[in-house]
Each structure stands twice: as structure tokens, then as C-alpha cells.
Scaffold this active site. Sequence first.
Site, short mmCIF file in Angstrom:
data_model
loop_
_atom_site.label_atom_id
_atom_site.label_comp_id
_atom_site.label_asym_id
_atom_site.label_seq_id
_atom_site.Cartn_x
_atom_site.Cartn_y
_atom_site.Cartn_z
CG HIS A 195 -1.70 -1.15 1.34
ND1 HIS A 195 -2.77 -1.49 0.77
CD2 HIS A 195 -1.14 -2.47 1.98
CE1 HIS A 195 -3.24 -2.76 1.15
NE2 HIS A 195 -2.37 -3.23 1.76
CB SER A 316 12.41 21.93 -15.42
OG SER A 316 11.59 23.12 -15.47
CE LYS A 322 11.24 19.02 -11.05
NZ LYS A 322 9.90 19.24 -11.71
CG ASN A 324 11.83 16.61 -14.24
OD1 ASN A 324 11.97 16.88 -13.04
ND2 ASN A 324 11.67 17.68 -15.07
CD GLU A 329 8.27 11.87 -15.42
OE1 GLU A 329 8.30 11.95 -13.99
OE2 GLU A 329 8.35 12.42 -16.21
#
Length: 500
Positions: A195, A316, A322, A324, A329
Site C-alpha cells: 500500500h 526543466s 529540476k 526529471n 516516465e
Amino acid sequence: MQTSPSPIRKVSPNGLLWNNSCQYSSGGAGRFRSEKHTVSTKLWGGRFSGALDPLMEEFNASIDFDRRLWLADIRGSQAYARALAAAGLLTEKEAEQIVSGLERVAAEWRAGQFEIRAGDEDIHTANERRLTELIGPVAGKLHTGRSRNDQVATDLRLWLREELTTSEQQLRTLIGVSVERAATEIDLLMPGYTHLQPAQPTRWSHWLLSHAWAWQRDALRLQDLQKRVNLMPLGNGALAGNPFPIDRDRLAQDLGFSAPTPNSLDGVSDRDFVAEALFWATMTMLHISRWAEDLIIYSSREFGFVTLADAYSTGSSLMPQKKNPDSLELLRGKAGRVFGNMSGLLMTLKGLPSTYNKDLQEDKEPLFDAIDTLTGALPIAAGALATLTVNRENMARALVPEMLATDLAEYLVRKGVPFRETHHAAGAAVALTESQGIPLTELTLEALRTLHPAFEEDVVSIWSYERSVEQRDARGGSSRRAVQEQIDELLLWLGQPAPV
Ligand code: ARG
């Protein structure tokens, strides 16, 4: 109610009566006749006298995407020419002319010199048109007893067989990277989650292998799928079979297929192998996606367990700080796209009557896209995994005493207390520490004894993450031995050559 045949009115997309020099002929069997006789350039043109609407021509054509079957199409045709010669339908010389002519066509494709002409409907017609230009009318004998229906199903299988071999290698590489990391980083402990809540301590290596096993199942599924891909529809004709004495077993052997398909109606229309390949690709991407999601979380600032290499991250355009995890993704995102390809094809197939229907032309783009996506994804996943850095301290810091609550319950089990009772006592211990604002590890023996009389001095031995992990030594667990066993098993599997 009886309806009498009425003249067919064709309406063009702009709503006007269609006037492509066709008129209803009362003299013939209800066919359209062209006023001006136009010789069709189509391979199927004999029956037709009117030309295709240009929009329909474009709508019908698949050459833009099925051109990538060019080599499979040529290899299939060369083998078919040899089969025709063996059956006495071509002389050895004619077969040789066709085979070497097709080799010239292949050379043009390879050199990027093949010219697609207006009217080349698909790869099959394009290759045959070019062959005819190169060797003359003898090329017209190649299609004897063959249909594009058995041809296209054969080409697609030949193409897919090769692609799957590449994917399997890529998948093995990814599994190899996971196993290698697991072996060198076997001792690193990390929190395990259910969870997404801290659950029990485990090993980073155990986590790595959890995904490697999923990929190994994908590889096994792939090997099984290959068995059904590697069957040959060629020699089925349009649907009913081949009227000439083609030795399909020999033809299959020539093309490296394990056997000819057993039923011609099924052979030309079966696209299970495409659907299965799409499911396989979807499942593999789904596994990659779940793995990527874990790493996206682990690479977040809040977790900080891993840092992706610059090579697999992007910045970014606005926020200078940033970094990323775009590689991960995209891997997660592309899984959805592959699933879409699978569900789209299943919808295309579900209502088709026997046997070939042009709907089946819609099998290629989803398959090509899924395979391209997957073969693009696998090396990115392997690269991202091979180059990321593990932040040991952050992983260690994330191990919190509450994760040993199960061990506390198991301590009492070892003293002979029934598990349900021990679970309750350990839960009460957690509640007590929460109310006192102290970690579980700092509960005194006296406090523990108020919860259960079976607690003794040796309870302190359980406050070790290392010990907790080592306790889980049953096969498939987190102990060092159990993890090493998995590594050995996967290494053994990787060492075995992939069956083709
Ligand atoms: N381009 C077609 C396809 O991909 C080839 C088969 C055409 N067969 C036919 N009967 N029109 O399915």
C-alpha cells in the site's frame, strides 16, 4: 416482401452522383461498365473496367506501412518460386530468373533505391510490379496458386519471428543487468512496501530480482508464442487451398517454419499470433511500467533511494534545479500505448466472418507500433538501471523500527504463543510507543511484559533489520542465502541459449 433489384446509385463524398465514367449496364450481369475502356494497372484489374476513386485508392493502400515487410515478402516469394519449380510449374530456369530477379529487388530496397509508384497498393503488389519490370512476363508465373491472403499472413509471421528474436535478446540483457546489480549489491537493505506504506525490511537485491522474475516470465511467454508464430500459411491460396502439387512441408522447411498451418481457411485468416504478440508486448511493457513507477518513487527527493544518471534524465525549461526521470516516465507512459494497440486489434478481429476480410490489413500498424515501442523501451530500461546510483544512507535511514513489529509478534510465536495472540500484543506495543512518542525499539521489557508475559530479556535480539531479513530464509525470501539462490537460478537460465 419481395424487393426488385434497383439500379445502384453511387454518391460521392460531396453528395453528387458519382460520375467516374461508370454506368449501369442492363446487358451484363449487373456489372458496371466503363464508357472509355481503361486498362487497369492493378494486379487484380482484369475484372474491373472502372478506375478507383483517388481517395479510395489512398484509403485502400497499405504500402506506406507494410513496406517494412519488403524482405519477408521477397524471401517468401523466392521460396514459393522454388516450390513452384519443384511442383513442375516453373522450369528451373524460370525459377532462377524469378529468384535472382527478386534478389535485385531486395538490393534496391536495401540501397534505398526502390521506387514506390502510384498504384503500388501494398508491398506484395509493389515487389511483383518491380520484378515484372526487371525480368519481364515470366514474373507473372510467381503468383500461381498463391493469393495475397496466404502471402501477407506468411510475410507478417516471418517479420514478427525476426523481431521477436531481437526483443528476446533485449529482454535477456535487461534481466542480466538486474541480476548483475543484485549480485553486487546483495547486502543493501531497503524498506519493503505494501500500500506504499513501510511494511518490512527487505533487500534492494530482492526488489531487483522481483522484477527480473517478471521479465523472465515474459521471456518464457515469448518462447511459447514463437511456437505459434512460426507456422506457415503459404500454400493456402486465397482460402480454399492450393490446386497445384506444392509440397508445403518442404516449403515450410525452406522458410525456417516449424510446420505449415493445418487448415487453409484458418491459415489465411488467423491473426491470433498478432493478438498474442500484442498481449505479450503489453504484459512486458506493463512489467516495465511497474518497475519504472517504483524507481520514479525511489528517485523522488522524499525517498532518495536512487539517483538516475544524467544520461537518462532531463531538466526543466523553467526550473533550473529540476532533474526529471523522463526515461522512466516515458516507459510507464508507453505501456498504455501498447495496450491500446492490443485492444484495438482485438476489436478489429472480434466480428470478422470467415475467412480473409480487408479489416485484417489493420493488423499491421498496431503490431509494428507495439514492437517498435517495445524494442525502443527495453534498451532504455536496461541503460537506466545499469547507470543509476543507489544512495545507501537514504535507504538505511528509511528503515524504521515499526517495520519490526511483525518480528516482535514472531518472537512470541517462537515462545509458543499462537500467532493471533502475538499479533495483538505486537499491535498493542506499536500503539503504546505511538502514545509515548518513542520508537518501538525503546520499549522496556517491563512495558512489553504488561502486553504479554512471554516477553523475556532476549527480546532485544529482534531489533535488527539485518536479522529480520535473514529470518526470511524460506525459498523465495529476503535472506542472503535465499536471494543468492535466485541469482544462481537466473544466471543458470541466462546461460542457456535461447531456443529459436
Ligand atoms: N494489403 C493486404 C493486407 O494487408 C494484403 C492482402 C490483400 N488481400 C485481398 N484479398 N485484398 O491484408
